[in-house]
Write an enzyme that holds these catalytic residues in place. Sequence first.
Site, PDB file in Angstrom:
ATOM      1  N   ARG A   1     -11.541   5.691  10.879  1.00 37.29           N
ATOM      2  CA  ARG A   1     -11.401   4.183  11.469  1.00 37.29           C
ATOM      3  C   ARG A   1     -12.340   3.725   9.968  1.00 37.29           C
ATOM      4  O   ARG A   1     -11.964   3.219   9.340  1.00 37.29           O
ATOM      5  CB  ARG A   1     -10.828   3.993  12.236  1.00 37.29           C
ATOM      6  CG  ARG A   1     -10.011   2.935  12.641  1.00 37.29           C
ATOM      7  CD  ARG A   1      -9.135   2.319  10.705  1.00 37.29           C
ATOM      8  NE  ARG A   1      -7.890   1.064  11.984  1.00 37.29           N
ATOM      9  CZ  ARG A   1      -7.395   0.742  10.741  1.00 37.29           C
ATOM     10  NH1 ARG A   1      -6.458   1.496  10.140  1.00 37.29           N
ATOM     11  NH2 ARG A   1      -6.392  -0.198  11.523  1.00 37.29           N
TER      12      ARG A   1
ATOM     13  N   ASP B   1      -8.780  -6.886  -4.867  1.00 42.37           N
ATOM     14  CA  ASP B   1      -8.626  -4.948  -4.215  1.00 42.37           C
ATOM     15  C   ASP B   1      -8.735  -3.746  -4.518  1.00 42.37           C
ATOM     16  O   ASP B   1      -9.128  -3.609  -5.748  1.00 42.37           O
ATOM     17  CB  ASP B   1      -7.024  -5.060  -3.470  1.00 42.37           C
ATOM     18  CG  ASP B   1      -6.760  -3.873  -2.846  1.00 42.37           C
ATOM     19  OD1 ASP B   1      -7.833  -2.842  -2.610  1.00 42.37           O
ATOM     20  OD2 ASP B   1      -5.031  -3.903  -3.225  1.00 42.37           O
TER      21      ASP B   1
ATOM     22  N   SER C   1       1.239  -1.493  -0.096  1.00 38.15           N
ATOM     23  CA  SER C   1       0.372  -0.146  -0.119  1.00 38.15           C
ATOM     24  C   SER C   1       0.785   1.282   0.167  1.00 38.15           C
ATOM     25  O   SER C   1       1.936   1.284  -0.575  1.00 38.15           O
ATOM     26  CB  SER C   1      -1.038  -0.022   1.263  1.00 38.15           C
ATOM     27  OG  SER C   1      -2.123   1.046   1.560  1.00 38.15           O
TER      28      SER C   1
ATOM     29  N   HIS D   1      -7.927  -5.649  -0.257  1.00 39.18           N
ATOM     30  CA  HIS D   1      -7.330  -4.431   0.106  1.00 39.18           C
ATOM     31  C   HIS D   1      -5.855  -4.876   1.710  1.00 39.18           C
ATOM     32  O   HIS D   1      -5.244  -5.066   1.348  1.00 39.18           O
ATOM     33  CB  HIS D   1      -6.629  -3.155   0.302  1.00 39.18           C
ATOM     34  CG  HIS D   1      -6.086  -2.229   0.429  1.00 39.18           C
ATOM     35  ND1 HIS D   1      -5.135  -2.183  -1.076  1.00 39.18           N
ATOM     36  CD2 HIS D   1      -5.073  -1.362   0.992  1.00 39.18           C
ATOM     37  CE1 HIS D   1      -3.832  -1.347  -0.519  1.00 39.18           C
ATOM     38  NE2 HIS D   1      -3.893  -0.720   0.882  1.00 39.18           N
ATOM     39  N   ASP D   2      -6.617  -5.762   2.512  1.00 35.34           N
ATOM     40  CA  ASP D   2      -6.097  -6.654   3.875  1.00 35.34           C
ATOM     41  C   ASP D   2      -5.066  -7.264   3.940  1.00 35.34           C
ATOM     42  O   ASP D   2      -4.695  -7.987   3.886  1.00 35.34           O
ATOM     43  CB  ASP D   2      -7.205  -6.529   4.328  1.00 35.34           C
ATOM     44  CG  ASP D   2      -7.184  -5.622   5.627  1.00 35.34           C
ATOM     45  OD1 ASP D   2      -6.672  -4.500   5.694  1.00 35.34           O
ATOM     46  OD2 ASP D   2      -8.289  -5.804   7.020  1.00 35.34           O
TER      47      ASP D   2
END
Lengths: 380, 380
Positions: free
Chosen positions: A220, A320, A150, A353-354
């Site tokens: 968040r 992602d 990232s 994405h994680d």
Amino acid sequence: MNELHLSKKTYHFDAPLRLQSGASIDQYNLVVETYGQLNANASNAVLICHALNASHHVAGIDLDNSNELGWWDNMVGPGKPVDTNHFFVIGVNNLGSCFGSTGPMSINPQTNEPYGARFPVLTVEDWVNAQARLADQMGIRKFAAVMGGSLGGMQAMSWATQYPERVAHCVVIASTPKLSAQNIAFNEVARNAILSDPDFYGGDYYKHGVVPKRGLRLARMVGHITYLSDDDMAEKFGRDLQRLAGAPDEYRFSFDVEFAVESYLRHQGDKFSGYFDANTYLLITRALDYFDPAKRYQGDLSQALANVRAKFLVISFSTDWRFSPDRSREIVQALLNNKTDVSYAEIDAPHGHDAFLLDDERYHRLVRAYFATMAEAKCN
Amino acid sequence: MNELHLSKKTYHFDAPLRLQSGASIDQYNLVVETYGQLNANASNAVLICHALNASHHVAGIDLDNSNELGWWDNMVGPGKPVDTNHFFVIGVNNLGSCFGSTGPMSINPQTNEPYGARFPVLTVEDWVNAQARLADQMGIRKFAAVMGGSLGGMQAMSWATQYPERVAHCVVIASTPKLSAQNIAFNEVARNAILSDPDFYGGDYYKHGVVPKRGLRLARMVGHITYLSDDDMAEKFGRDLQRLAGAPDEYRFSFDVEFAVESYLRHQGDKFSGYFDANTYLLITRALDYFDPAKRYQGDLSQALANVRAKFLVISFSTDWRFSPDRSREIVQALLNNKTDVSYAEIDAPHGHDAFLLDDERYHRLVRAYFATMAEAKCN
């Protein structure tokens, strides 16, 4: 060796660091953790660059907090894909972050108060310059690899263009050559949540003894939606109601937590707002927005990467949607246009994405093989 | 006829309306606009159901505000796809909304104060029940069509199952049989922005003389990201900097508006927070979350739609990632399983979820043809 050789140290820098904005920081600290041993000719160093909310604490148990496993512990360690029996791995908390390196919470020596809103806006390029000075202090002329996921991948990429002679391999995972309008839009919502929190006080909340928790929490929550894939969220939570076992599966008709996904987001938001600094959140999301190495070449990424000497490994993940495989392919294409040596893999993984933080077997096998080949090449 | 025959009226209901939650509303008003003329046997009525932030004001110039063109004016009017020369079109502001119908801002006759947080949580089914009573008062036994986009499409679908004898055609556009975990997550962020705004006062901000503007603003910003497609945002804004003409194309290194997309989002958020009621936002997003007609059938949508008598037109848009074409296909499949007469079109349009409000030529041609066929069938 099965044991992780971890050491932690704070490096101090006295010479002013000139920033891309034109501002400069007169002096600063960087907190660093290292894993493994630097070899005699300092040729086995791997720099790990962190993303938004991570730190220098990449692997193993935190020396100050035995509950804190490093954020990439599944990737870095003895016998792990980036094997610390071969490599000397460096984790560094970036300038402006909030885990010990100099940032907005730090005391500004000119005012004897926390920097707060007066901490200068930073860019990926600035971080890389600060990391290069760190490498100088550590006696590392050239990294075996600079690696990150990232935002960390952006730093790796930037290393390869800012210091082409100092990077042998560049590992860019789940990254992008620049944010899209939608990416910026999500960052903007998160920043506005913080900026409009009455407890933000224009960035000087420290002296008011408060923290803009509401804003951080919302920031968040938004972030988490973009880290997971739609399918992953459906798989993890679906439309399950948040209920005690045995409670009826009925709506309660309120705005409290009703669905499991709401409980998850609120929990993530609450946890984050308890440990992360709001000014750092602003700084780091802005660095993400600003990253665009092709900007000075009228958008031509091939030109921006023309001076690269490193070999590249680029990895993306199928689900992602924050930085989709298409974005990685742009990087690969620009490298190929320059005849740069690049390996590219698109991992079919469900976790959005994680995924770059998780231990998908194919993903880790690939990184392991890449680093093993590097280790062998060095020995022969 | 080229002139729109618009009339506006407030209907009052005295009999208590029992809600899905078990609560009830003793009396309430619904604001209604109509376009065109109801024919002698009341067989040409079309009910238009609105989505999150819209109202009864579907077409033409608002009688009270000449700047306000109806939200679906490109769809409804003389010679338009839903042609008011043939059809008597009804726009109704839903219960709980904030454009004149009874909602959280209204005075609760039991307390002589605004309902605020005491306004009951509503569902799509509740709205449909309230609309059915309106139809009774208007002397409409059966609608030629019930039609809506997004949340409006859910109401249309629900009409076809709650009052199967009262709907000849059901037009469901850019909708879904239920929200996904990701859809709920976005709503939850928006609600939390409002709930955590210090000016929210647990929903009773009216008496404090304030409005939770920060929360509403953030809610709207998040919403807008999901209404546009990634590509559409890229096309509209890209990474363009927000600059006066002739100003240098350079970063300014701040958290103020830097990119054009940020300016757009802030503008949308500011505008919205100036006219929309925060409690209504909570209510309507919750109604979205709760909509799930298959829930009482163990998730079997075919069973949920088994009693439908209406013919269906279902339309989706290729770049809608809020309610993607896949979600419309679930509806179509469930209808086909019941051998219901259904037409389905997936429009290749770049504008994401917002496409249902825009005048894409293929989309409008399709709706026009569908209604023209209905009009002809009625004449013959």
